[in-house]
Design a protein around this motif. Structure first.
Motif, mmCIF file in Angstrom:
data_model
loop_
_atom_site.group_PDB
_atom_site.id
_atom_site.type_symbol
_atom_site.label_atom_id
_atom_site.label_comp_id
_atom_site.label_asym_id
_atom_site.label_seq_id
_atom_site.Cartn_x
_atom_site.Cartn_y
_atom_site.Cartn_z
ATOM 1 N N UNK A 122 38.121 63.398 25.566
ATOM 2 C CA UNK A 122 37.315 62.215 25.868
ATOM 3 C C UNK A 122 36.194 62.042 24.849
ATOM 4 N N UNK A 123 35.575 63.149 24.450
ATOM 5 C CA UNK A 123 34.502 63.050 23.456
ATOM 6 C C UNK A 123 35.033 62.574 22.114
ATOM 7 N N UNK A 124 36.233 63.047 21.739
ATOM 8 C CA UNK A 124 36.817 62.602 20.470
ATOM 9 C C UNK A 124 37.158 61.114 20.525
ATOM 10 N N UNK A 125 37.738 60.680 21.637
ATOM 11 C CA UNK A 125 38.056 59.257 21.779
ATOM 12 C C UNK A 125 36.819 58.381 21.756
ATOM 13 N N UNK A 126 35.756 58.835 22.383
ATOM 14 C CA UNK A 126 34.519 58.062 22.371
ATOM 15 C C UNK A 126 33.948 57.957 20.966
ATOM 16 N N UNK A 127 34.028 59.034 20.202
ATOM 17 C CA UNK A 127 33.499 59.008 18.846
ATOM 18 C C UNK A 127 34.274 58.017 17.966
#
Length: 256
Positions: free
Chosen positions: A84-89
């Motif tokens: 999720x953090x990678x997708x948000x970035x």
């Protein structure tokens, strides 16, 4: 979120919470047992202590497989948080690009608002999912407790310790090298005495001198020129050619 909930058996979290709630008071009683030890006999103290210890051990035995499952669930939740953090970035990078192009006057204000609407909504959605996963992870951590099963815990070996005192009269030895200015000059090495042989071989008796052979007289060398062969004896010559030579048989008869 739903994917993480399906990875574990239903009721694991509730059972862990039930076992933890039952274990907490017993652990508190066992901890306060030392303070109330005065005034009771040793036999009573040991009886109560053994009872509390057995009950806690039984609860830990029941909770051990559940804690293993909780540890696996926490690992899955950590993986989901990273995704999720990678997708948000990535979505934030798209929004930054749109904002940059707008500042460069490539997009009009209306076009900018239209393009920025989708990544902004996606970022808000990802923030809500991240918050839910983090809250779920905290629940599993609290239910699992600090004690993790031996099969899941990674034991880190303690670093080797250097003994401070080797003996009663031996000072502590520091492994750190001393600074160059603090090092005292070493005294010159004392001359070492010659080492005595560890053992000596017995003296061997002197062998008598070997008897000399008598001198062999020199034999004069013979040269081929000094060797003479015997000359052949010539046969009898007739006194006259008219007289024939006698036969050997006749000569032998005369001799007899």
């Amino acid at each position: 979120m739903a994917k993480s909930a399906k990875t574990t058996e239903p009721g694991v979290l509730d059972e862990l919470n039930r076992l933890g709630a039952e274990r907490g008071p017993i652990a508190g009683w066992l901890e306060g047992l030392e303070a109330g030890r005065d005034g009771v006999s040793e036999a009573v103290y040991r009886r109560v202590r053994e009872d509390y210890s057995k009950r806690i051990a039984e609860l830990d035995r029941l909770a051990r497989p559940l804690r293993i499952e909780a540890t696996r669930t926490v690992a899955l939740l950590d993986e989901q948080l990273a995704q999720l953090a990678t997708g948000k970035l990535e979505v934030e990078f798209d929004l930054q690009e749109i904002e940059l192009r707008y500042r460069l006057e490539e997009y009009s204000e209306a076009e900018f608002e239209s393009r920025a609407k989708v990544p902004r909504e996606r970022i808000e959605e990802l923030d809500r999912e991240l918050e839910k996963v983090r809250a779920n992870r905290e629940l599993w951590l609290a239910a699992r407790g600090e004690e993790v099963a031996d099969s899941e815990a990674q034991e880190v070996p303690d670093p080797p310790r250097t003994p401070r005192h080797v003996g009663a009269s031996t000072a502590a030895v520091s492994l750190a090298p001393a600074p160059p200015e603090a090092a005292a000059p070493l005294p010159p090495p004392a001359p070492s005495a010659p080492m005595a042989p560890m053992f000596t071989l017995p003296a061997m008796p002197a062998s008598p001198p070997a008897a000399q052979a008598p001198p062999v007289p020199a034999t004069p060398g013979l040269s081929p020129a000094s060797i003479t062969m015997p000359r052949p004896i010539p046969g009898p010559q007739p006194s006259s050619p008219a007289i024939p030579a006698p036969h050997i048989a006749d000569a032998a008869a005369r001799t007899v």
